[in-house]
Scaffold this motif. Structure first.
Motif, PDB file in Angstrom:
ATOM      1  N   TRP A 156      -5.542   4.659  -4.344  1.00  0.00           N
ATOM      2  CA  TRP A 156      -6.791   5.375  -4.062  1.00  0.00           C
ATOM      3  C   TRP A 156      -6.649   6.291  -2.851  1.00  0.00           C
ATOM      4  N   PHE A 157      -5.961   5.814  -1.819  1.00  0.00           N
ATOM      5  CA  PHE A 157      -5.758   6.643  -0.639  1.00  0.00           C
ATOM      6  C   PHE A 157      -5.007   7.918  -1.005  1.00  0.00           C
ATOM      7  N   SER A 158      -3.959   7.783  -1.802  1.00  0.00           N
ATOM      8  CA  SER A 158      -3.173   8.959  -2.182  1.00  0.00           C
ATOM      9  C   SER A 158      -3.984   9.898  -3.068  1.00  0.00           C
ATOM     10  N   ALA A 159      -4.825   9.329  -3.957  1.00  0.00           N
ATOM     11  CA  ALA A 159      -5.641  10.161  -4.841  1.00  0.00           C
ATOM     12  C   ALA A 159      -6.691  10.939  -4.053  1.00  0.00           C
ATOM     13  N   ILE A 160      -7.314  10.262  -3.104  1.00  0.00           N
ATOM     14  CA  ILE A 160      -8.324  10.937  -2.281  1.00  0.00           C
ATOM     15  C   ILE A 160      -7.679  12.001  -1.404  1.00  0.00           C
ATOM     16  N   LYS A 161      -6.550  11.664  -0.804  1.00  0.00           N
ATOM     17  CA  LYS A 161      -5.840  12.616   0.043  1.00  0.00           C
ATOM     18  C   LYS A 161      -5.381  13.831  -0.755  1.00  0.00           C
ATOM     19  N   GLY A 162      -4.939  13.595  -1.976  1.00  0.00           N
ATOM     20  CA  GLY A 162      -4.478  14.693  -2.822  1.00  0.00           C
ATOM     21  C   GLY A 162      -5.575  15.360  -3.621  1.00  0.00           C
ATOM     22  N   ARG A 163      -6.812  14.831  -3.513  1.00  0.00           N
ATOM     23  CA  ARG A 163      -7.969  15.390  -4.215  1.00  0.00           C
ATOM     24  C   ARG A 163      -7.717  15.494  -5.718  1.00  0.00           C
ATOM     25  N   SER A 164      -7.164  14.416  -6.263  1.00  0.00           N
ATOM     26  CA  SER A 164      -6.895  14.375  -7.702  1.00  0.00           C
ATOM     27  C   SER A 164      -6.970  12.934  -8.175  1.00  0.00           C
ATOM     28  N   ALA A 165      -7.637  12.730  -9.320  1.00  0.00           N
ATOM     29  CA  ALA A 165      -7.759  11.390  -9.898  1.00  0.00           C
ATOM     30  C   ALA A 165      -6.739  11.147 -10.998  1.00  0.00           C
ATOM     31  N   ALA A 218       0.830  -1.202   0.000  1.00  0.00           N
ATOM     32  CA  ALA A 218       0.000   0.000   0.000  1.00  0.00           C
ATOM     33  C   ALA A 218       0.866   1.255   0.000  1.00  0.00           C
ATOM     34  N   PHE A 219       2.000   1.195   0.695  1.00  0.00           N
ATOM     35  CA  PHE A 219       2.935   2.319   0.717  1.00  0.00           C
ATOM     36  C   PHE A 219       3.459   2.604  -0.686  1.00  0.00           C
ATOM     37  N   TYR A 220       3.800   1.539  -1.434  1.00  0.00           N
ATOM     38  CA  TYR A 220       4.242   1.733  -2.818  1.00  0.00           C
ATOM     39  C   TYR A 220       3.155   2.431  -3.633  1.00  0.00           C
ATOM     40  N   GLY A 221       1.898   1.995  -3.452  1.00  0.00           N
ATOM     41  CA  GLY A 221       0.792   2.607  -4.186  1.00  0.00           C
ATOM     42  C   GLY A 221       0.569   4.055  -3.820  1.00  0.00           C
ATOM     43  N   SER A 222       0.873   4.415  -2.570  1.00  0.00           N
ATOM     44  CA  SER A 222       0.622   5.785  -2.115  1.00  0.00           C
ATOM     45  C   SER A 222       1.535   6.810  -2.771  1.00  0.00           C
ATOM     46  N   SER A 223       2.556   6.341  -3.495  1.00  0.00           N
ATOM     47  CA  SER A 223       3.435   7.281  -4.195  1.00  0.00           C
ATOM     48  C   SER A 223       2.802   7.798  -5.484  1.00  0.00           C
ATOM     49  N   ALA A 224       1.667   7.240  -5.884  1.00  0.00           N
ATOM     50  CA  ALA A 224       1.082   7.582  -7.184  1.00  0.00           C
ATOM     51  C   ALA A 224       0.734   9.065  -7.287  1.00  0.00           C
ATOM     52  N   HIS A 225       0.063   9.609  -6.270  1.00  0.00           N
ATOM     53  CA  HIS A 225      -0.333  11.025  -6.365  1.00  0.00           C
ATOM     54  C   HIS A 225       0.870  11.973  -6.340  1.00  0.00           C
ATOM     55  N   PRO A 226       1.822  11.817  -5.403  1.00  0.00           N
ATOM     56  CA  PRO A 226       2.994  12.707  -5.461  1.00  0.00           C
ATOM     57  C   PRO A 226       3.717  12.649  -6.803  1.00  0.00           C
TER      58      PRO A 226
END
Length: 465
Positions: free
Chosen positions: A446-455, A296-304
């Motif tokens: 998804w967590f990173s996208a929601i947190k960053g408010r960007s899809a 999940a941590f790897y996935g959370s890099s998507a938005h940054p």
């Protein structure tokens, strides 16, 4: 160091390149293209291999490397001097792992250990002193990017090796990677990262990671760049040219900093090499909960990453015609297959019109279109079971066709990956691990996208090529 490829430097067309028209046409690269060769250039390539001997062969070799069509032949690269590299090791705890790493690096090396405010700093310092390394303590925990950058400030050798503390080096890993820097355009080289067996045996999660680790990029050498078969390399172990990397990593990034590092260098025109003949071993997570958190941590890099590289982060890249094929196939109607064939036929016609220099333009266009369809189907399966699974699950509740699509994607993905990787694990547990892997990674995205408010990190890139 010269500013051009040296005589004797040899490249070989990679496995993805097809030779057509008696050697006049090369099909492959990243992105896929057709390269037409004049007779003189065609004669330079013998048995898919080109050895630099003059200005003409040098120009062609450089072009093939830049196109991602060829890779250096390792045996043609000169031996490297390991005294020209300094190791920078970011550390947060885990003194036993650090001791193991420093032992694998060996004595007589320049090593800087950067302690990122470890809770057991005294134990870290003891290990560092035992191995004769340099200890650099930080006062504020900043994450691996900050720690690496602080170490980088103290490097005076031409090359720097960034290595995580949970890594064990093969004795030849560093020297093998250093050989690639005879190419003056290479800024970064990375090894194959394998799972570490500590002698106590591997559980089912470790066996899955051994076969399908996010860090293991396979057995084939490659040019690394966005949107290519090898689009990134992990920061577990990287050797870099000091005068190419500036200040190093993006200090504000705590995840995805290694991907950002690679992509920025590629954007600047540098070459990055993945060399599987160089090997290191990584201590994979053993407990399911910890392993899922890491995925999940790897996935959370998507938005940054999407903020810094909006054109490179898309989970799928489709041409308009291939997107059309996917849409009609997902509709699962009687007309779906005929419609997909019709769209594909139109793509063949369009591509063939651009291949007038080929002896068999329609045949080549058919090959390229078929590959495009298969790649699009594979990417769509990944979207359904990995990046878009929350939406796919909701849609499957209400749609029998979506349930069928998700089920087929889930099973077929496991079958293809099991056949490709041939893990030391039975199909059932491999399949369970595969689905858990995708669920955790997708949740992180998804967590990173929601947190960053960007899809942006969830949207496919549909563009004309």
């Amino acid at each position: 160091m010269t500013d051009q490829l040296p005589d004797g430097f040899t490249v070989r067309l990679n496995r993805r390149v097809r030779v057509r028209d008696g050697g006049r046409a090369l099909i492959g690269g990243s992105p896929t293209r057709v390269l037409y060769l004049v007779d003189a250039a065609r004669a330079m390539i013998v048995d898919r291999t080109l050895r630099i001997a003059d200005a003409g062969t040098r120009t062609l070799a450089d072009r093939l490397l830049e196109a991602g069509m060829a890779d250096p032949v390792l045996s043609s690269l000169p031996d490297a001097d390991e005294s020209e590299v300094t190791f920078v090791v970011p550390v947060f705890g885990r003194p036993a792992a650090l001791d193991r790493l420093l032992t694998s690096i060996g004595h007589g090396r320049e090593v800087i250990v950067v302690d990122d405010v470890s809770p057991n700093r005294a134990a870290i310092m003891s290990v560092v002193n035992h191995h004769g390394a340099r200890f650099l303590p930080l006062e504020v925990n900043g994450g691996p990017a900050v720690a690496r950058n602080e170490g980088l400030k103290h490097v005076t050798t031409p090359f720097v090796a960034f290595v995580d503390s949970d890594i064990v080096l093969d004795p030849l890993a560093t020297s093998t990677l250093l050989r690639h820097f005879v190419d003056p355009k290479v800024a970064l080289a990375a090894p194959r990262v394998l799972g570490l067996d500590d002698g106590g045996g591997m559980n089912w999660i470790e066996r899955y990671e051994e076969a399908r680790s996010s860090l293991d990029l396979g057995i084939h050498p490659a040019t690394v760049r966005p949107r290519s078969p090898v689009s990134w390399v992990p920061g577990a172990f990287l050797v870099a040219r000091l005068d190419a990397i500036g200040d190093g990593f993006s200090a504000e990034m705590r995840e995805g900093e290694d991907v950002d590092f690679v992509w920025r260098l590629a954007e600047q025109g540098w070459r990055i090499r993945f060399e599987p003949e160089a090997k290191v071993w990584h201590e994979h997570r053993q407990r399911v909960g910890v392993w899922l958190q890491r995925k999940a941590f790897y996935g959370s890099s998507a938005h940054p990453l999407s903020q810094r590289h909006p054109h490179d982060i898309a989970p799928a890249v489709l041409a308009p015609w291939s997107a059309g094929v996917i849409v009609v196939l997902l509709a699962q109607r009687r007309w779906s297959v005929p419609a997909a064939l019709l769209i594909s036929g139109f793509a063949v016609w369009r591509i063939a019109r651009k291949l007038k220099r080929s002896k068999h333009p329609v045949w080549v266009a058919t090959e390229l279109t078929t590959e495009g369809v298969l790649a699009s189907i594979t990417q769509t399966m990944a979207l359904l079971v990995r990046h878009w699974w929350p939406l796919a699950v909701i849609a499957a509740i209400f749609s029998r066709r979506m349930r069928r699509a998700v089920l087929v994607s889930s099973v077929l993905d496991v079958v293809l990956e099991f056949r490709r990787t041939r893990p030391r694990l039975d199909p059932v547990r491999f399949g369970i691990a595969r689905r858990l892997d995708d669920l955790a990674y997708g949740a992180g995205v998804w967590f990173s996208a929601i947190k960053g408010r960007s899809a942006r990190a969830l949207l496919p890139d549909i563009r004309r090529h």
